[in-house]
Design a protein around this motif. Structure first.
Motif, PDB file in Angstrom:
ATOM      1  N   TYR B 155      -7.196  -3.671   5.133  1.00  0.00           N
ATOM      2  CA  TYR B 155      -8.059  -3.522   6.313  1.00  0.00           C
ATOM      3  C   TYR B 155      -9.525  -3.413   5.910  1.00  0.00           C
ATOM      4  O   TYR B 155     -10.399  -4.038   6.496  1.00  0.00           O
ATOM      5  N   GLU B 156      -9.812  -2.596   4.893  1.00  0.00           N
ATOM      6  CA  GLU B 156     -11.212  -2.350   4.507  1.00  0.00           C
ATOM      7  C   GLU B 156     -11.810  -3.489   3.701  1.00  0.00           C
ATOM      8  O   GLU B 156     -13.006  -3.742   3.795  1.00  0.00           O
ATOM      9  N   TYR B 157     -10.976  -4.160   2.871  1.00  0.00           N
ATOM     10  CA  TYR B 157     -11.544  -5.125   1.929  1.00  0.00           C
ATOM     11  C   TYR B 157     -10.981  -6.533   2.038  1.00  0.00           C
ATOM     12  O   TYR B 157     -11.401  -7.417   1.302  1.00  0.00           O
ATOM     13  N   GLY B 158     -10.009  -6.721   2.934  1.00  0.00           N
ATOM     14  CA  GLY B 158      -9.445  -8.057   3.070  1.00  0.00           C
ATOM     15  C   GLY B 158      -8.514  -8.451   1.947  1.00  0.00           C
ATOM     16  O   GLY B 158      -8.190  -9.630   1.786  1.00  0.00           O
ATOM     17  N   THR B 159      -8.059  -7.482   1.154  1.00  0.00           N
ATOM     18  CA  THR B 159      -7.082  -7.765   0.103  1.00  0.00           C
ATOM     19  C   THR B 159      -5.828  -8.389   0.726  1.00  0.00           C
ATOM     20  O   THR B 159      -5.434  -8.023   1.832  1.00  0.00           O
ATOM     21  N   THR B 160      -5.243  -9.358   0.018  1.00  0.00           N
ATOM     22  CA  THR B 160      -4.083 -10.065   0.581  1.00  0.00           C
ATOM     23  C   THR B 160      -2.820  -9.793  -0.227  1.00  0.00           C
ATOM     24  O   THR B 160      -2.871  -9.393  -1.388  1.00  0.00           O
ATOM     25  N   SER B 161      -1.695 -10.093   0.397  1.00  0.00           N
ATOM     26  CA  SER B 161      -0.408  -9.977  -0.299  1.00  0.00           C
ATOM     27  C   SER B 161      -0.340 -10.930  -1.490  1.00  0.00           C
ATOM     28  O   SER B 161       0.269 -10.622  -2.508  1.00  0.00           O
ATOM     29  N   GLN B 162      -0.962 -12.097  -1.347  1.00  0.00           N
ATOM     30  CA  GLN B 162      -0.966 -13.067  -2.448  1.00  0.00           C
ATOM     31  C   GLN B 162      -1.689 -12.493  -3.660  1.00  0.00           C
ATOM     32  O   GLN B 162      -1.258 -12.672  -4.793  1.00  0.00           O
ATOM     33  N   GLN B 163      -2.795 -11.794  -3.412  1.00  0.00           N
ATOM     34  CA  GLN B 163      -3.541 -11.194  -4.523  1.00  0.00           C
ATOM     35  C   GLN B 163      -2.703 -10.110  -5.188  1.00  0.00           C
ATOM     36  O   GLN B 163      -2.597 -10.065  -6.422  1.00  0.00           O
ATOM     37  N   LEU B 164      -2.091  -9.248  -4.398  1.00  0.00           N
ATOM     38  CA  LEU B 164      -1.216  -8.221  -4.969  1.00  0.00           C
ATOM     39  C   LEU B 164      -0.089  -8.859  -5.778  1.00  0.00           C
ATOM     40  O   LEU B 164       0.304  -8.356  -6.830  1.00  0.00           O
ATOM     41  N   ALA B 165       0.421  -9.983  -5.294  1.00  0.00           N
ATOM     42  CA  ALA B 165       1.538 -10.651  -5.958  1.00  0.00           C
ATOM     43  C   ALA B 165       1.180 -11.065  -7.376  1.00  0.00           C
ATOM     44  O   ALA B 165       2.042 -11.085  -8.261  1.00  0.00           O
ATOM     45  N   TRP B 166      -0.081 -11.389  -7.621  1.00  0.00           N
ATOM     46  CA  TRP B 166      -0.499 -11.803  -8.962  1.00  0.00           C
ATOM     47  C   TRP B 166      -0.237 -10.722 -10.006  1.00  0.00           C
ATOM     48  O   TRP B 166      -0.042 -11.012 -11.186  1.00  0.00           O
ATOM     49  N   ILE B 167      -0.259  -9.466  -9.554  1.00  0.00           N
ATOM     50  CA  ILE B 167      -0.007  -8.362 -10.479  1.00  0.00           C
ATOM     51  C   ILE B 167       1.433  -8.433 -10.977  1.00  0.00           C
ATOM     52  O   ILE B 167       1.714  -8.265 -12.157  1.00  0.00           O
ATOM     53  N   ASN B 185      12.799 -12.577 -15.669  1.00  0.00           N
ATOM     54  CA  ASN B 185      12.450 -13.881 -15.114  1.00  0.00           C
ATOM     55  C   ASN B 185      11.006 -13.868 -14.631  1.00  0.00           C
ATOM     56  O   ASN B 185      10.550 -12.922 -14.004  1.00  0.00           O
ATOM     57  N   VAL B 186      10.313 -14.956 -14.942  1.00  0.00           N
ATOM     58  CA  VAL B 186       8.932 -15.078 -14.495  1.00  0.00           C
ATOM     59  C   VAL B 186       8.939 -15.453 -13.021  1.00  0.00           C
ATOM     60  O   VAL B 186       9.642 -16.376 -12.617  1.00  0.00           O
ATOM     61  N   VAL B 187       8.177 -14.741 -12.220  1.00  0.00           N
ATOM     62  CA  VAL B 187       8.142 -15.028 -10.781  1.00  0.00           C
ATOM     63  C   VAL B 187       6.819 -15.670 -10.401  1.00  0.00           C
ATOM     64  O   VAL B 187       5.825 -15.572 -11.124  1.00  0.00           O
ATOM     65  N   THR B 188       6.807 -16.324  -9.248  1.00  0.00           N
ATOM     66  CA  THR B 188       5.590 -16.923  -8.721  1.00  0.00           C
ATOM     67  C   THR B 188       5.060 -16.067  -7.575  1.00  0.00           C
ATOM     68  O   THR B 188       5.784 -15.228  -7.034  1.00  0.00           O
ATOM     69  N   VAL B 189       3.818 -16.334  -7.189  1.00  0.00           N
ATOM     70  CA  VAL B 189       3.234 -15.637  -6.041  1.00  0.00           C
ATOM     71  C   VAL B 189       4.112 -15.846  -4.807  1.00  0.00           C
ATOM     72  O   VAL B 189       4.373 -14.902  -4.055  1.00  0.00           O
ATOM     73  N   GLU B 190       4.589 -17.085  -4.622  1.00  0.00           N
ATOM     74  CA  GLU B 190       5.405 -17.384  -3.436  1.00  0.00           C
ATOM     75  C   GLU B 190       6.681 -16.545  -3.427  1.00  0.00           C
ATOM     76  O   GLU B 190       7.096 -16.041  -2.374  1.00  0.00           O
TER      77      GLU B 190
END
Lengths: 133, 388
Positions: B155-167, B185-190
């Motif tokens: 809400y405050e910074y516009g952070t997205t689920s896709q960005q969190l997924a990169w972690i 297993n290596v996972v993808t953002v999707e």
């Protein structure tokens, strides 16, 4: 025969720290704390001010109006529910649930008002619903 | 003498051991404490008779005492500070201070638990504090308390689920090389953002694993460190802090890492730019993002951009993170991930991480832990480790 609605809400554990709060909730009053020394309002209400440690404190009835500070919908519960922090009109925020709402139409900043919900026992628990329904 | 002059350079991590199991059906918690203690002491080249200080959290019995007896230790210092998963980083801070003061010379720190074997989901609070009575009817859980912070950060910074997924993507990229990791297993953002939603906005793959086992450390004074044959890992800086909501005024987009990190960096006399590898508490992806901002690796609110596009992947990005796979993929023993953060940081500084993830010339590493609920009451501790 009507089906008894079984509340999912755990009954509060009343103890020396919170009995004033739960007693007020049973009368449909939401209490927060205010310090007569430093004049700050705070939640949860307690016997000393958490900001200046004064013992000269009050348990004040809230207007019941507030806004959602943050929320999350627990999807994996048998009956999904929304955990939230609501910022009371008077200043401090409290942990609560958001009820009587469409979970997909909740938003941070949304105006809410207090309602008192039956728990698994007879005790009433303050929760919040959107002001515009 | 300033705090930095008092402590820095006087304590070394001489032993570090991560229990190989991830499911401990046949070992009790006490036995796991003994196994990790033995492993860390062997790693250091020391014996149980050398130990004169003992640290743990959440051990069976009254504080540390049952395990002190179980292991046969004669401590001059004991400490069972329990602030959740970050406790072990606080223990290193406390041990370093005790060693600097000459109160002890060889500190043993152990963690052990078996939530999987016992069928437990998460750490159950044993402690009925004055706060619980105001919160218990609302059915908060660890995941929802972290989800609140994620929602507020978005809400405050516009952070997205896709960005969190990169972690998670970065952690999994490292975990593939770790034969002990629970998830390799290596996972993808999707795949992360399409995994089932647990508590909005956190998906299943935003959450760490639940594992059994544990780990241990041996912290020693400089003289003993120099007498041992292993590469030396100096505790150059350490800081700890507790954050809560100050009477009902939450500030969910930052954590106690800001204070613990500032103290650690000040004591060490280095900056985030000097850190070659960061082992950051990863109970959830949001835990990492908030900590990286608070520790100063990027400005507050810019964590989403910072973690994206592989920036946390060893050999690819600017800040290799959790190169063992972290709690997100490798191990989060007993629902307390602080110990394994320190252990991997020690491996990196020694040059003993897996070759595919070892950071070249890793002379300075950071380990950080957050225990409790990042959105309300929690404790953080940050350690800066140096090859010496």
């Amino acid at each position: 025969m009507t089906e008894q609605f079984q509340s999912d809400v755990p009954a509060p554990n009343v103890d020396l720290d919170n009995r004033v709060f739960w007693d007020a909730a049973s009368r449909r009053e939401l209490k927060f704390g205010r310090c007569c020394q430093c004049h700050k309002s705070y939640f949860y209400p307690r016997h000393f001010c958490p900001l200046c440690l004064s013992a000269d404190v009050e348990w004040v009835s809230a207007s019941g109006r507030g806004e959602i500070y943050s929320y999350t919908v627990m999807r994996r519960a048998e009956r999904p529910f929304a955990l939230a922090y609501v910022r009371l009109e008077e200043g401090p925020s409290m942990m609560t649930n958001i009820v009587e709402c469409d979970f997909d139409r909740l938003s941070i900043g949304q105006a809410v008002e207090v309602v008192f919900v039956q728990s698994k026992s007879e005790a009433l628990v303050p929760m919040f619903r959107p002001t515009e329904r | 003498m300033s705090a930095a002059e008092f402590t820095t350079g006087r304590a070394y991590i001489a032993g570090a051991f991560e229990h190989p199991t991830r499911l401990a059906t046949e070992q009790s918690i006490a036995q796991l404490h003994a196994e990790v203690a033995r492993g860390a002491l062997l790693d250091a080249g020391l014996g149980i008779g050398d130990v004169d200080a003992y640290y743990t959290a959440d051990a069976p019995g009254l504080g540390p005492m049952a395990i002190v007896e179980h292991l046969g230790i004669k401590p001059r210092i004991v400490d069972s500070t329990d602030v959740g998963g970050s406790s072990y980083l606080l223990h290193v801070n406390h041990a370093a201070q005790a060693i600097a003061a000459g109160k002890c010379n060889v500190a043993l720190i152990t963690l052990a638990g078996r939530p999987r074997a016992e069928g437990k989901m998460t750490v159950a609070s044993k402690f009925a504090g004055p706060d619980v009575g105001f919160e218990s009817p609302y059915r908060s859980q660890v995941v929802s308390m972290y989800a609140l912070a994620a929602a507020r950060h978005m809400y405050e910074y516009g952070t997205t689920s896709q960005q969190l997924a990169w972690i998670k993507v970065a952690a999994s990229t490292h975990a593939q090389h770790n034969e002990r990791a629970l998830l390799r297993n290596v996972v993808t953002v999707e795949e992360v953002v399409n995994s089932p939603m647990v508590a909005d906005p956190l998906h299943r793959l935003d959450c760490c694993v639940i594992t059994d086992g544990g780990g241990a450390l041996v912290v020693v004074n400089a003289e003993i460190a120099k007498s041992l044959s292993r590469p030396r890992v100096k505790v150059r800086g350490a800081g700890e802090a507790v954050k809560h909501i100050y009477g009902g005024y939450p500030e969910m987009t930052s954590s106690a890492a800001a204070a613990s990190g500032m103290a650690a960096f000040a004591e060490a006399g280095v900056t985030p730019a000097d850190i070659k590898c960061a082992c950051v508490y990863d109970s959830f992806t949001i835990s990492v993002l908030i900590a990286l901002e608070d520790l100063g690796f990027c400005p507050k609110g810019r964590g989403g951009q910072f973690v994206s596009d592989g920036n946390l992947i060893s050999g690819v990005g600017k800040l290799p993170f959790n190169t063992d796979g972290g709690g997100l993929c490798n191990n989060h023993p007993s629902n307390r991930g602080g110990m394994t953060k320190i252990i991997e940081a020690v491996r990196q500084v020694r040059g003993e991480a897996h070759p595919h993830v070892q950071v070249p010339n890793c002379d300075l590493a950071l380990a950080h832990g957050t225990g409790g609920w990042i959105s309300s009451r929690h404790a953080s501790a940050t350690l800066i480790l140096e090859r010496a």
